[in-house]
Design an enzyme around this catalytic site. Sequence first.
Site, PDB file in Angstrom:
ATOM      1  N   HIS A  40     -22.087  40.585  -0.772  1.00 39.86           N
ATOM      2  CA  HIS A  40     -20.934  40.089  -1.513  1.00 39.86           C
ATOM      3  C   HIS A  40     -19.672  40.554  -0.804  1.00 39.86           C
ATOM      4  O   HIS A  40     -19.629  41.651  -0.238  1.00 39.86           O
ATOM      5  CB  HIS A  40     -20.962  40.641  -2.943  1.00 39.86           C
ATOM      6  CG  HIS A  40     -19.616  40.637  -3.617  1.00 39.86           C
ATOM      7  ND1 HIS A  40     -18.818  41.761  -3.666  1.00 39.86           N
ATOM      8  CD2 HIS A  40     -18.930  39.652  -4.243  1.00 39.86           C
ATOM      9  CE1 HIS A  40     -17.698  41.462  -4.307  1.00 39.86           C
ATOM     10  NE2 HIS A  40     -17.741  40.197  -4.665  1.00 39.86           N
TER      11      HIS A  40
ATOM     12  N   ASN B  16     -15.106  39.895  -1.055  1.00 36.21           N
ATOM     13  CA  ASN B  16     -13.949  39.131  -1.498  1.00 36.21           C
ATOM     14  C   ASN B  16     -12.681  39.799  -1.004  1.00 36.21           C
ATOM     15  O   ASN B  16     -12.632  41.011  -0.784  1.00 36.21           O
ATOM     16  CB  ASN B  16     -13.927  38.947  -3.019  1.00 36.21           C
ATOM     17  CG  ASN B  16     -13.523  40.189  -3.765  1.00 36.21           C
ATOM     18  OD1 ASN B  16     -12.339  40.471  -3.948  1.00 36.21           O
ATOM     19  ND2 ASN B  16     -14.515  40.956  -4.204  1.00 36.21           N
TER      20      ASN B  16
END
Length: 308
Positions: A106, A108
């Site tokens: 993940h 971001n």
Amino acid sequence: MNTQDILTYLRSLQDRICVEIQTIEPGEGEFREDVWDRPEGGGGRSRVLEAGDVIEKGGVNFSHVTGKQLPATASARRPELAGRSFEAMGVSVIFHPKNPFAPTSHANVRFFVARDPADKDPPVWWFGGGFDLTPFYGFEQDAIHWHRTARAACEPFGDDLYPRLKTWCDEYFHLKHRDEPRGIGGLFFDDYQEGGFDSAFAFTRSVGDHYMKAYAPILRRRHTLPFTERERDFQLYRRGRYVEFNLVYDRGTLFGLQSRGRTESILVSMPPEVRWRYDWTPEPGSEEARLYEEFLKPRDWLEEGEPN
């Protein structure tokens, strides 16, 4: 503070990550793109890959949303900003590989600005983001590479930055109700303004640019390893932890839902298949037990020696 430069970078980052994954994903696996508008202001560009030979489900999403009032997730941490309008932009990435030996990852990067509707006070801005790794089977080589790349992203901005953001990541991606880490961590930062706008933006770009440097070599190494139903079953069980964290604790998920973002794009982080069991524990001495004993705990991977 030029938000157009941030938007240009974020769109480019989304493009580059998708291109890199397509060099690993063979055959017919391609990203589906949805361009969407948000009635309250803004919109985004979602790219989703499903049922690939390597990536069972993945999302690389760009969003740029505006609103007249901060949602509860933002104003709860910054009560002095309650009532302000906001502008939020970012790229969020999730990859759930099919092979249990290939870890979920993940990442971001995001920018947020809150403005006084009356323009009496200056805008309050900050950057945030990071990347983390969630293996199902532990490989020291992968963990060392992951954290050395994370350190490399931080090095131009101060020797103390990587240790601080690694600790922050370990603390953030922790399932309190299970007293258990989600994975082996990486970097996490929020409310980041260090060095002023130009320096903070440069650091955020460094994190975004280092993500595929960290993840692509691991994915290439692991996605072709042979596996059995036992490993697949454990992968689906551990994916349950990922779901629990995202729905209970993840600030991005909660912010997106509370700000009336696009639900399909917000929940693209959910794995396509998952299993829960009642009161299950791994067999002592097994590779599954080794994950818990050696990897799912804070650890200084930079002291582990050279990766093979």
